[in-house]
Scaffold this motif. Structure first.
Motif, PDB file in Angstrom:
ATOM      1  N   ALA A 137     -45.235  -1.204 -26.612  1.00  0.00           N
ATOM      2  CA  ALA A 137     -46.029  -0.201 -27.312  1.00  0.00           C
ATOM      3  C   ALA A 137     -45.227   1.041 -27.671  1.00  0.00           C
ATOM      4  CB  ALA A 137     -47.235   0.198 -26.456  1.00  0.00           C
ATOM      5  N   ARG A 138     -44.084   1.245 -27.007  1.00  0.00           N
ATOM      6  CA  ARG A 138     -43.290   2.423 -27.315  1.00  0.00           C
ATOM      7  C   ARG A 138     -42.768   2.366 -28.750  1.00  0.00           C
ATOM      8  NH1 ARG A 138     -38.725   1.731 -24.405  1.00  0.00           N
ATOM      9  NH2 ARG A 138     -39.408  -0.300 -23.686  1.00  0.00           N
ATOM     10  N   GLY A 139     -42.753   3.521 -29.415  1.00  0.00           N
ATOM     11  CA  GLY A 139     -42.243   3.594 -30.771  1.00  0.00           C
ATOM     12  C   GLY A 139     -40.725   3.555 -30.813  1.00  0.00           C
ATOM     13  N   PHE A 140     -40.170   3.463 -32.014  1.00  0.00           N
ATOM     14  CA  PHE A 140     -38.728   3.345 -32.201  1.00  0.00           C
ATOM     15  C   PHE A 140     -37.974   4.512 -31.567  1.00  0.00           C
ATOM     16  CE2 PHE A 140     -35.014   4.521 -34.827  1.00  0.00           C
ATOM     17  CZ  PHE A 140     -34.215   3.405 -34.609  1.00  0.00           C
ATOM     18  N   TRP A 141     -38.401   5.743 -31.859  1.00  0.00           N
ATOM     19  CA  TRP A 141     -37.686   6.902 -31.337  1.00  0.00           C
ATOM     20  C   TRP A 141     -37.860   7.026 -29.830  1.00  0.00           C
ATOM     21  CZ3 TRP A 141     -34.088   8.196 -34.342  1.00  0.00           C
ATOM     22  CH2 TRP A 141     -34.247   8.208 -35.728  1.00  0.00           C
ATOM     23  N   GLN A 142     -39.019   6.621 -29.320  1.00  0.00           N
ATOM     24  CA  GLN A 142     -39.226   6.659 -27.874  1.00  0.00           C
ATOM     25  C   GLN A 142     -38.275   5.696 -27.166  1.00  0.00           C
ATOM     26  OE1 GLN A 142     -43.403   5.744 -27.848  1.00  0.00           O
ATOM     27  NE2 GLN A 142     -44.026   7.885 -27.975  1.00  0.00           N
ATOM     28  N   LYS A 143     -38.109   4.515 -27.720  1.00  0.00           N
ATOM     29  CA  LYS A 143     -37.157   3.559 -27.151  1.00  0.00           C
ATOM     30  C   LYS A 143     -35.728   4.082 -27.247  1.00  0.00           C
ATOM     31  CE  LYS A 143     -40.021  -0.460 -28.323  1.00  0.00           C
ATOM     32  NZ  LYS A 143     -40.147  -1.657 -29.185  1.00  0.00           N
ATOM     33  N   PHE A 161     -61.557   6.624 -23.000  1.00  0.00           N
ATOM     34  CA  PHE A 161     -61.487   7.964 -22.429  1.00  0.00           C
ATOM     35  C   PHE A 161     -62.361   8.973 -23.164  1.00  0.00           C
ATOM     36  CE2 PHE A 161     -57.337   5.956 -21.433  1.00  0.00           C
ATOM     37  CZ  PHE A 161     -57.475   5.910 -20.065  1.00  0.00           C
ATOM     38  N   ASP A 162     -62.525   8.805 -24.486  1.00  0.00           N
ATOM     39  CA  ASP A 162     -63.318   9.776 -25.247  1.00  0.00           C
ATOM     40  C   ASP A 162     -64.750   9.337 -25.469  1.00  0.00           C
ATOM     41  OD1 ASP A 162     -62.796   7.747 -27.024  1.00  0.00           O
ATOM     42  OD2 ASP A 162     -62.054   9.040 -28.632  1.00  0.00           O
ATOM     43  N   GLY A 163     -65.134   8.148 -24.984  1.00  0.00           N
ATOM     44  CA  GLY A 163     -66.523   7.722 -25.032  1.00  0.00           C
ATOM     45  C   GLY A 163     -67.047   7.313 -26.390  1.00  0.00           C
ATOM     46  N   ASP A 164     -66.160   6.914 -27.315  1.00  0.00           N
ATOM     47  CA  ASP A 164     -66.646   6.521 -28.652  1.00  0.00           C
ATOM     48  C   ASP A 164     -66.901   5.023 -28.760  1.00  0.00           C
ATOM     49  OD1 ASP A 164     -64.075   5.484 -28.700  1.00  0.00           O
ATOM     50  OD2 ASP A 164     -63.508   6.419 -30.609  1.00  0.00           O
ATOM     51  N   GLY A 165     -66.694   4.280 -27.673  1.00  0.00           N
ATOM     52  CA  GLY A 165     -66.943   2.842 -27.688  1.00  0.00           C
ATOM     53  C   GLY A 165     -65.724   1.985 -27.894  1.00  0.00           C
ATOM     54  N   TYR A 166     -64.621   2.562 -28.366  1.00  0.00           N
ATOM     55  CA  TYR A 166     -63.381   1.820 -28.558  1.00  0.00           C
ATOM     56  C   TYR A 166     -62.436   2.065 -27.378  1.00  0.00           C
ATOM     57  CZ  TYR A 166     -64.760   1.359 -33.497  1.00  0.00           C
ATOM     58  OH  TYR A 166     -65.425   1.074 -34.657  1.00  0.00           O
ATOM     59  N   LEU A 167     -61.672   1.020 -27.008  1.00  0.00           N
ATOM     60  CA  LEU A 167     -60.685   1.178 -25.947  1.00  0.00           C
ATOM     61  C   LEU A 167     -59.503   2.015 -26.433  1.00  0.00           C
ATOM     62  CD1 LEU A 167     -60.190  -2.166 -23.968  1.00  0.00           C
ATOM     63  CD2 LEU A 167     -61.264  -0.044 -23.212  1.00  0.00           C
ATOM     64  N   ASP A 168     -59.050   2.922 -25.586  1.00  0.00           N
ATOM     65  CA  ASP A 168     -57.876   3.749 -25.836  1.00  0.00           C
ATOM     66  C   ASP A 168     -56.751   3.287 -24.904  1.00  0.00           C
ATOM     67  OD1 ASP A 168     -59.680   5.363 -27.414  1.00  0.00           O
ATOM     68  OD2 ASP A 168     -60.327   6.291 -25.538  1.00  0.00           O
ATOM     69  N   LEU A 169     -55.526   3.699 -25.219  1.00  0.00           N
ATOM     70  CA  LEU A 169     -54.368   3.360 -24.401  1.00  0.00           C
ATOM     71  C   LEU A 169     -53.714   4.632 -23.879  1.00  0.00           C
ATOM     72  CD1 LEU A 169     -52.017   1.574 -23.315  1.00  0.00           C
ATOM     73  CD2 LEU A 169     -51.010   1.697 -25.610  1.00  0.00           C
ATOM     74  N   ALA A 170     -53.619   4.766 -22.542  1.00  0.00           N
ATOM     75  CA  ALA A 170     -52.833   5.828 -21.928  1.00  0.00           C
ATOM     76  C   ALA A 170     -51.471   5.240 -21.601  1.00  0.00           C
ATOM     77  CB  ALA A 170     -53.511   6.349 -20.672  1.00  0.00           C
ATOM     78  N   LEU A 171     -50.412   5.824 -22.156  1.00  0.00           N
ATOM     79  CA  LEU A 171     -49.071   5.239 -22.091  1.00  0.00           C
ATOM     80  C   LEU A 171     -48.085   6.215 -21.454  1.00  0.00           C
ATOM     81  CD1 LEU A 171     -47.438   2.691 -23.050  1.00  0.00           C
ATOM     82  CD2 LEU A 171     -46.842   4.030 -25.080  1.00  0.00           C
ATOM     83  N   PHE A 172     -47.252   5.689 -20.536  1.00  0.00           N
ATOM     84  CA  PHE A 172     -46.232   6.490 -19.858  1.00  0.00           C
ATOM     85  C   PHE A 172     -44.888   5.769 -19.927  1.00  0.00           C
ATOM     86  CE2 PHE A 172     -50.275   7.530 -17.970  1.00  0.00           C
ATOM     87  CZ  PHE A 172     -50.230   8.901 -17.792  1.00  0.00           C
ATOM     88  N   LEU A 194     -40.530  10.638 -20.685  1.00  0.00           N
ATOM     89  CA  LEU A 194     -40.353  10.751 -22.134  1.00  0.00           C
ATOM     90  C   LEU A 194     -41.642  10.515 -22.904  1.00  0.00           C
ATOM     91  CD1 LEU A 194     -36.905   8.963 -22.592  1.00  0.00           C
ATOM     92  CD2 LEU A 194     -37.394  11.346 -22.005  1.00  0.00           C
ATOM     93  N   VAL A 195     -42.575   9.771 -22.312  1.00  0.00           N
ATOM     94  CA  VAL A 195     -43.849   9.494 -22.976  1.00  0.00           C
ATOM     95  C   VAL A 195     -44.968   9.715 -21.970  1.00  0.00           C
ATOM     96  CG1 VAL A 195     -45.268   7.773 -24.154  1.00  0.00           C
ATOM     97  CG2 VAL A 195     -42.789   7.786 -24.515  1.00  0.00           C
TER      98      VAL A 195
END
Length: 278
Positions: free
Chosen positions: A111-117, A135-146, A161-162
Motif C-alpha cells: 500500500a505504500r506509495g512510490f516516494w514512501q518506498k 474510523f469516520d463512520g461513513d460506512g466505508y472501510l478506511d485504512l490506517a497505515l504505518f 515515515l508513514v
C-alpha cells in the motif's frame, strides 16, 4: 597549371552528404532520447498513481466478521463483498478484491506509495503495518497505515515515515484521494495495529502497539478527530500486549456475517446498518 574543377565539386558533394548523414543521426538520437524520457515519465507516473482501478460509487454495504481474523466488506465500492484478512492479527494482512470474474489480493505492505518506498529504501528493519476500520463512520472501510523502523537492540529508532489514514472507498491498490494524519505521541516502531468498535457506535477505534524501549510494548487507542485520527498518549493498559491475543479485540466488534461465509452482515446490537447511519 590550374587544377581541374571536377574533383573539387566531388569533394564538396561528399562533404555535404556527410553533413546530411550526421544531421540525420543527431535527429534519430534526439527522437530516441525523447522516447526514452517519455517511457520513464510514464513509468514513474504509473508508480505514483497506482494501478487502480479507481473505486466505484456503490452505496456502503454492511461490514461483518467471518471470524476473529477476517472481515467482509465492499472495500472498493463496486457492489461486491471483499475479504479483509489478518491471520496473525498484527496488521500484516491483505485484502482480496472480488470482481465479476476474478480475484486480486493486495497486502498492506504494497500500500505504500512510490516516494514512501523510496524514502525507506536506505533504512534497515523497516516494517509496514495496516488495519481496516470505519474510523469516520461513513460506512466505508478506511485504512490506517504505518511504516516505521525497528529497534536497535532495546533502543527505539525514531523513523516513522508513514502514519496516515486513507478514507474509503479505497482503490484496488489501497490508495485513496482522501487522506488524513494519524497523530502519534511518539515515532518509535509500531509493532501491531488493529481496528475495534467496542462501543458499537459505527466509528472504529485504532489500537496501536508501539515500542516503549528496553524490550517493552505499549498499547494506545486512537479515534477520529477532525481530518485524521488522534492517538491518545495515555496507555490503554499496563502491558501493550494485554488482551491482544484474545478474540474479543478486533473484527468481532463489527458483528458476525449472517452465514459465516461472507453473506450479508448482521450489525451488532445498538449499531444501525451502514446505509442508514446519518
Amino acid at each position: 597549371m590550374p587544377l581541374p574543377a571536377e574533383p573539387a565539386q566531388s569533394t564538396l558533394a561528399a562533404e555535404l552528404a556527410t553533413l546530411r548523414r550526421q544531421r540525420a543521426r543527431r535527429r534519430r538520437r534526439r527522437v530516441t532520447a525523447a522516447g526514452a524520457a517519455l517511457v520513464a515519465v510514464a513509468g514513474v507516473s504509473w508508480l505514483l498513481l497506482g494501478t487502480g482501478p479507481e473505486p466505484g460509487d456503490h452505496a456502503p454495504m454492511a461490514i461483518c466478521a467471518v471470524d476473529s481474523r477476517n472481515l467482509r466488506a465492499d472495500v472498493d465500492a463496486d457492489g461486491q463483498l471483499d475479504e479483509i484478512r489478518d491471520q496473525d492479527r498484527d496488521g500484516t494482512g491483505s485484502v482480496v478484491f472480488h470482481g465479476d470474474d476474478h480475484r486480486t489480493e493486495v497486502g498492506v505492505g504494497e500500500a505504500r506509495g512510490f516516494w514512501q518506498k523510496l524514502r525507506g529504501a536506505p533504512l534497515e528493519a523497516m516494517a509496514t503495518r495496516g488495519t481496516f476500520g470505519d474510523f469516520d463512520g461513513d460506512g466505508y472501510l478506511d485504512l490506517a497505515l504505518f511504516y516505521s523502523q525497528g529497534d536497535e537492540g532495546d533502543s527505539p529508532r525514531h523513523n516513522m515515515l508513514v502514519h496516515e489514514v486513507r478514507y474509503g472507498p479505497l482503490a484496488r491498490d489501497l490508495s485513496s484521494d482522501r487522506t488524513g494524519t494519524v497523530r502519534m505521541g511518539g515515532s518509535a516502531m509500531v509493532f501491531a495495529v488493529r481496528a475495534t468498535d467496542t462501543d458499537h457506535d459505527g466509528r472504529a477505534e485504532l489500537q496501536v502497539v508501539q515500542s516503549g524501549g528496553d524490550g517493552t510494548a505499549l498499547r494506545y487507542t486512537g479515534r477520529q478527530d477532525g481530518a485524521g485520527v488522534t492517538v491518545s498518549e495515555e496507555e490503554a493498559g499496563p502491558d501493550g500486549w494485554e488482551g491482544w491475543s484474545g478474540p474479543e479485540l478486533g473484527p468481532l466488534d463489527f458483528g458476525a456475517c449472517a452465514d459465516r461465509r461472507g453473506g450479508s452482515g448482521t450489525p451488532p446490537r445498538g449499531r444501525a446498518p451502514a446505509s442508514t447511519r446519518p
